[in-house]
Design an enzyme around this catalytic site. Structure first.
Site, PDB file in Angstrom:
ATOM      1  N   HIS A  44     -18.425 -43.868   4.745  1.00  0.00           N
ATOM      2  CA  HIS A  44     -18.646 -44.548   3.475  1.00  0.00           C
ATOM      3  C   HIS A  44     -17.596 -44.201   2.424  1.00  0.00           C
ATOM      4  CE1 HIS A  44     -20.852 -47.375   1.343  1.00  0.00           C
ATOM      5  NE2 HIS A  44     -22.054 -46.829   1.296  1.00  0.00           N
ATOM      6  N   ARG A  45     -16.757 -43.195   2.682  1.00  0.00           N
ATOM      7  CA  ARG A  45     -15.642 -42.937   1.780  1.00  0.00           C
ATOM      8  C   ARG A  45     -14.598 -44.036   1.890  1.00  0.00           C
ATOM      9  NH1 ARG A  45     -13.711 -37.191   3.881  1.00  0.00           N
ATOM     10  NH2 ARG A  45     -13.832 -38.446   5.799  1.00  0.00           N
TER      11      ARG A  45
END
Length: 470
Positions: A441-442
């Site tokens: 999700h980064r």
């Protein structure tokens, strides 16, 4: 009968068979003391944290001693076998290179450039990975007459002007690999002041970082407290079996822990009708272009994922924590998770994005067969960008896969089952599966991850999109 001298014995050290590996387990010896070996002959098989690898001996001779039994884990750089080369067979250039760390080259002199040019193209034998380069045997003639006096006068003058004696010209050059030397230069570290911790006195990256790190505070000594020994747990060998954690399983465990607690995982799911894909698989099996090739649903799923990446290229990336950069990859090295007797491995198909469907089928077949035989090389498991794990072969619907370290996404494929499905307004039995996409999700937000998963599902539902979206 001649007496065997120490000089006639060559020690073969455990090489670094994969970048950064520090140890390997000896799985099997193919020779025993007294056997005659030749240059290039495989003498043992070892298992690293990445794969099983066969090691060839770099010289001719007779085996004198095997230093470790099978099943022993040995550090890289440790001698594992001794070979007597006194029987009229001189050690090759490669054998001499294996002992190169014991000889330190002299510091550069004015004659060095000429000597370096002379060594280029001289036919010197290549060296084993992890042993460095053999030093040159060229020696300069000692200076005579007035030259000595001039040199001494120059040395005295520099001492008087600088207030200290100059560094001796023959000061040993610290042993370090080129990347480590560059790191030291970038950080302003003098390698002559660094204490080496690597094998044979080689300076490592950690040594350089330690040289610039602030000194640790002096530990406060706590008063001695008498602690009773911990009780030893009972172990019933008839009811339990204990298996040492090592090799591929140990490396996999460490990688999964690092991935799970470093990259914030998000997993999305979609259930899709793959009836048309299954029909296409059967048609391709009859196509003469695929004769002798492995054709199965995984082939079309892989092609669908590659097409989805082409439409959404930002998902094919990695997170560089050191540089604080997102690295977008303009190539796809497609990893395929494979369960083997030694544990889970993830070899990848290099430049999968550039392969046609028959080429992709051939690469998949080679990857699977090599993994089953336990012959996957360390290089085949490096530099992956995205991965597919087919948990459906075990009869499960899907799962929440953990990212392969350094990658941004992994697609899990569940089992394909006949299920009731609304098709053209009527409930009919259709071939259905569930896909799960985990992503970092980064790097990947919900919109991008959803688009990729939706595109894969759309292609598997209507395989003709492989043509229209190409």
């Amino acid at each position: 009968m001649t007496t065997m001298t120490q000089a006639s014995v060559r020690e073969f050290k455990m090489p670094d068979v994969g970048e950064g590996l520090t140890e390997a387990e000896i799985l099997k010896w193919y020779v025993k003391p007294g056997d005659t070996v030749t240059d290039g002959q495989v003498v043992c098989e070892v298992e690293t944290a990445k794969a099983a690898v066969e090691l060839p001996i770099p010289y001719d001779g007779v085996v004198r001693d095997l230093h470790f039994p099978e099943g022993t884990t040995v550090d890289v750089g440790t001698s594992i076998i001794a070979v007597d080369v006194s029987g009229g067979t001189a050690a090759t250039g490669t054998a001499a290179a294996a002992e190169a760390p014991a000889e330190v080259p002299a510091a550069p002199t004015a004659a060095a450039p000429a000597e370096e040019k002379k060594s280029v193209g001289s036919g010197r034998q290549p060296v084993l990975v992890g042993y460095g380069v053999a030093t040159s045997s060229t020696k300069r003639r000692p200076r005579k007459g007035p030259e000595v006096a001039v040199a001494q006068a120059s040395t005295a003058l520099r001492t008087e002007l600088n207030g200290h004696a100059p560094v001796a010209a023959d000061t040993p050059r610290p042993l370090a690999k080129p990347p480590v030397r560059k790191l030291a230069k970038d950080l302003g570290v003098d390698l002559t002041t660094v204490t080496p911790s690597g094998p044979d006195g080689v300076i490592t990256r950690e040594d350089v970082h330690a040289a610039v790190a602030p000194p640790a505070p002096e530990p406060v000594t706590a008063p001695a407290v008498s602690v009773p020994p911990a009780p030893v747990s009972a172990y019933d060998a008839a009811r339990e079996t204990r298996i040492p954690i090592k090799g591929v399983r140990k490396a996999t465990a460490q990688a999964m822990i690092g991935s799970a607690f470093t990259a914030p995982h998000v997993t999305e799911f979609v259930t899709v009708d793959v009836t048309r894909t299954m029909k296409l698989v059967e048609e391709l099996k009859q196509d003469k272009e695929f004769a002798g090739l492995r054709v199965n649903p995984l082939l079309l799923i892989a092609k669908a994922l590659l097409a989805a990446i082409r439409r959404n290229p930002d998902i094919n990336a990695s997170w560089d924590e050191t540089a604080q950069e997102i690295v977008l990859k303009h190539y796809v090295n497609l990893g395929i998770a494979a369960a083997t007797p030694r544990g889970l491995i993830v070899p990848n198909i290099k430049d999968a994005h550039a392969k046609t469907l028959p080429q992709l089928a051939e690469s998949l077949g080679e990857l699977v067969s090599t993994a089953r035989e336990g012959k996957t090389s360390p290089a085949a498991m490096q530099a992956g960008t995205v991965t597919i794990t087919n948990v459906g072969v075990f009869g499960v619907d899907t799962g929440t896969p953990i990212l392969n370290p350094g990658e941004s996404a992994i697609l899990a494929v569940g089992s394909i089952k006949l299920q009731p499905w609304v098709h053209k307004g009527k409930v009919k039995p259709r071939q259905v599966t569930t896909l799960a996409l985990s992503f970092d999700h980064r790097l990947v937000d919900g919109e991008l991850g959803s688009k990729v998963l939706a595109d894969v599902a759309a292609i598997l539902e209507q395989p003709k999109r492989l043509i229209t979206w190409a």
